[in-house]
Write an enzyme that holds these catalytic residues in place. Structure first.
Site, PDB file in Angstrom:
ATOM      1  N   ASN A   9       0.447   9.601  -0.689  1.00  0.00           N
ATOM      2  CA  ASN A   9       1.048   9.327  -2.024  1.00  0.00           C
ATOM      3  C   ASN A   9      -0.200   6.935  -1.774  1.00  0.00           C
ATOM      4  O   ASN A   9       0.461   6.755  -0.305  1.00  0.00           O
ATOM      5  CB  ASN A   9       2.671   8.657  -2.280  1.00  0.00           C
ATOM      6  CG  ASN A   9       3.111   7.317  -2.611  1.00  0.00           C
ATOM      7  OD1 ASN A   9       2.275   6.743  -3.627  1.00  0.00           O
ATOM      8  ND2 ASN A   9       3.848   7.248  -2.559  1.00  0.00           N
ATOM      9  N   LYS A  11       0.184   5.249  -3.213  1.00  0.00           N
ATOM     10  CA  LYS A  11       1.034   4.130  -3.464  1.00  0.00           C
ATOM     11  C   LYS A  11      -0.344   3.377  -4.381  1.00  0.00           C
ATOM     12  O   LYS A  11      -0.996   3.376  -5.297  1.00  0.00           O
ATOM     13  CB  LYS A  11       1.456   2.858  -2.588  1.00  0.00           C
ATOM     14  CG  LYS A  11       2.209   3.990  -1.964  1.00  0.00           C
ATOM     15  CD  LYS A  11       3.075   3.422  -0.489  1.00  0.00           C
ATOM     16  CE  LYS A  11       3.772   4.703   0.265  1.00  0.00           C
ATOM     17  NZ  LYS A  11       5.190   4.068   0.570  1.00  0.00           N
ATOM     18  N   HIS A  99      11.233   7.596  -6.030  1.00  0.00           N
ATOM     19  CA  HIS A  99      10.480   7.153  -5.133  1.00  0.00           C
ATOM     20  C   HIS A  99      11.435   5.914  -4.396  1.00  0.00           C
ATOM     21  O   HIS A  99      11.414   4.932  -5.199  1.00  0.00           O
ATOM     22  CB  HIS A  99       8.421   6.578  -4.600  1.00  0.00           C
ATOM     23  CG  HIS A  99       8.589   6.167  -4.181  1.00  0.00           C
ATOM     24  ND1 HIS A  99       8.302   5.138  -2.338  1.00  0.00           N
ATOM     25  CD2 HIS A  99       7.631   7.220  -2.283  1.00  0.00           C
ATOM     26  CE1 HIS A  99       7.897   4.822  -1.653  1.00  0.00           C
ATOM     27  NE2 HIS A  99       7.607   6.568  -1.478  1.00  0.00           N
ATOM     28  N   GLU A 101      10.804   2.538  -2.960  1.00  0.00           N
ATOM     29  CA  GLU A 101       9.953   1.820  -3.393  1.00  0.00           C
ATOM     30  C   GLU A 101      10.350   1.160  -5.203  1.00  0.00           C
ATOM     31  O   GLU A 101      10.380   0.299  -5.362  1.00  0.00           O
ATOM     32  CB  GLU A 101       8.491   1.444  -2.742  1.00  0.00           C
ATOM     33  CG  GLU A 101       7.939   1.326  -1.946  1.00  0.00           C
ATOM     34  CD  GLU A 101       6.765   2.026  -1.177  1.00  0.00           C
ATOM     35  OE1 GLU A 101       6.383   2.457  -2.236  1.00  0.00           O
ATOM     36  OE2 GLU A 101       6.580   2.657  -0.190  1.00  0.00           O
ATOM     37  N   GLU A 171      12.895  11.533   2.580  1.00  0.00           N
ATOM     38  CA  GLU A 171      11.984  10.285   2.997  1.00  0.00           C
ATOM     39  C   GLU A 171      12.759   8.780   3.326  1.00  0.00           C
ATOM     40  O   GLU A 171      13.818   7.786   2.518  1.00  0.00           O
ATOM     41  CB  GLU A 171      11.416   9.422   2.129  1.00  0.00           C
ATOM     42  CG  GLU A 171       9.422  10.262   1.584  1.00  0.00           C
ATOM     43  CD  GLU A 171       9.189   9.350   1.141  1.00  0.00           C
ATOM     44  OE1 GLU A 171       8.051   9.462   1.747  1.00  0.00           O
ATOM     45  OE2 GLU A 171       8.821   8.470   0.006  1.00  0.00           O
ATOM     46  N   GLY A 177       6.229   3.526   6.401  1.00  0.00           N
ATOM     47  CA  GLY A 177       5.536   1.503   6.336  1.00  0.00           C
ATOM     48  C   GLY A 177       6.183   1.239   7.515  1.00  0.00           C
ATOM     49  O   GLY A 177       5.083   0.203   8.588  1.00  0.00           O
ATOM     50  N   SER A 218       6.167   7.752   7.861  1.00  0.00           N
ATOM     51  CA  SER A 218       5.246   7.003   9.101  1.00  0.00           C
ATOM     52  C   SER A 218       5.105   8.708   9.565  1.00  0.00           C
ATOM     53  O   SER A 218       5.134   8.388  10.216  1.00  0.00           O
ATOM     54  CB  SER A 218       6.496   6.636  10.257  1.00  0.00           C
ATOM     55  OG  SER A 218       6.296   4.681   9.454  1.00  0.00           O
TER      56      SER A 218
HETATM   57  P1  13P Z   1       4.594   5.860   4.719  1.00  0.00           P
HETATM   58  O1  13P Z   1       3.514   7.436   5.518  1.00  0.00           O
HETATM   59  O2  13P Z   1       3.446   5.073   4.631  1.00  0.00           O
HETATM   60  O3  13P Z   1       5.260   5.593   5.816  1.00  0.00           O
HETATM   61  O4  13P Z   1       5.055   6.210   3.532  1.00  0.00           O
HETATM   62  C1  13P Z   1       5.482   7.309   3.171  1.00  0.00           C
HETATM   63  C2  13P Z   1       6.227   7.644   2.039  1.00  0.00           C
HETATM   64  O5  13P Z   1       6.214   6.104   1.538  1.00  0.00           O
HETATM   65  C3  13P Z   1       5.212   8.263   1.432  1.00  0.00           C
HETATM   66  O6  13P Z   1       5.683   8.102  -0.395  1.00  0.00           O
END
Ligand code: 13P
Length: 261
Positions: A9, A11, A99, A101, A171, A177, A218
């Site tokens: 992803n 983002k 997601h 976010e 997740e 992150g 992560s």
């Molecule tokens: P990270 O791997 O940066 O923690 O992000 C995970 C994520 O949100 C994948 O959709």
């Protein structure tokens, strides 16, 4: 043989030319191995505005592409939204939905995610349904109830039919992150809970053949092996670590090694 999904992803971390470069490098590093390891599906999810550039790099290679979101209606006066058909036309095979976010910054709800899943299944794309608890929900003892509630709200009665497939991405929101993943044992216990909940909603053979549950938060080249050795973890959804093609492809290689047994 086990089958894994290793999905990036990206983002909103790359613009078109950077996305092209990252896709090209990912393909270069994975091409020969991917062809030799069909048990591992590698996909990248670029921002919408980079789909064309990425498609040019991945077409005809063992790297697939996904969208990061979609809208549930197929056409109409929905300014700023992106239909599933246009993602399909752009070359997407997958699409992330729900997601954390988007839930946090854009008010996305389970009800919206449910409609997006239906639209994706009806159009032949594989939804990657993101669920997971916040730190506060975990610390107050509501982790399991939150995850079960999300799953049911999104998927109950939304059965994949024929050869349709659904990927659930667990997740835990509070580790995304941070560089601090949960332990493989912790993730595995949540994946087991997700599988048990799915078994309560769908026939066992549907769950077995049409659902996969992957871990995100992560995940990186150092820790992926621990996750994938857990029989209930079918892959990883990768954010930051996928912004390095080398690191991301190392993750896919680890999956290929574990798939071979
Ligand atoms: P990270 O791997 O940066 O923690 O992000 C995970 C994520 O949100 C994948 O959709």
């Amino acid at each position: 043989m086990r089958r894994f999904f290793v999905i990036a992803n990206w983002k909103m971390q790359v613009e078109a030319e950077e996305a092209r470069e990252l896709a090209r490098e990912t393909v270069r590093l994975w091409a020969a191995q991917g062809a030799a390891n069909p048990a591992v599906t590698v996909a990248v999810c670029p921002p919408f505005a980079s789909l064309d550039e990425v498609r040019e790099e991945i077409s005809g290679t063992p790297v697939s592409m996904g969208g990061q979101d979609c809208f549930w209606e197929s056409r109409g006066a929905y300014t700023g939204e992106v239909s599933v058909m246009s993602l399909k036309d752009a070359g997407c095979r997958f699409c992330l939905v729900g997601h954390s976010e988007r839930r946090e910054y854009l008010g996305e709800t389970d009800g919206m995610v449910r409609k997006k899943v239906r639209a994706l299944l009806d159009t032949g794309l594989i939804p990657v349904v993101c669920i997971g608890e916040t730190r506060e929900e975990r610390e107050s003892g509501r982790r399991d109830a939150v995850v079960i509630g999300q799953l049911k709200a999104i998927l109950e009665g939304n059965r994949p039919i024929g050869s349709q497939e659904v990927i659930v991405a667990y997740e835990p929101r509070w580790v995304i992150g941070t560089g601090q993943a949960v332990s493989p044992e912790d993730a595995a216990s949540m994946h087991q809970l997700i599988y048990d909940t799915l078994e309560g909603m769908f026939p066992s053979d549907t769950v077995e053949r049409q659902f996969s549950v992957i871990y995100g938060g992560s995940a990186d080249a150092e820790n992926i092996g621990g996750f994938l050795r857990m029989p209930v973890i079918d892959g990883c959804l990768v954010g930051k670590a996928a912004l390095s093609a080398k690191g991301f492809v190392r993750m896919a290689e680890a999956a290929a090694d574990i798939a071979k047994g």
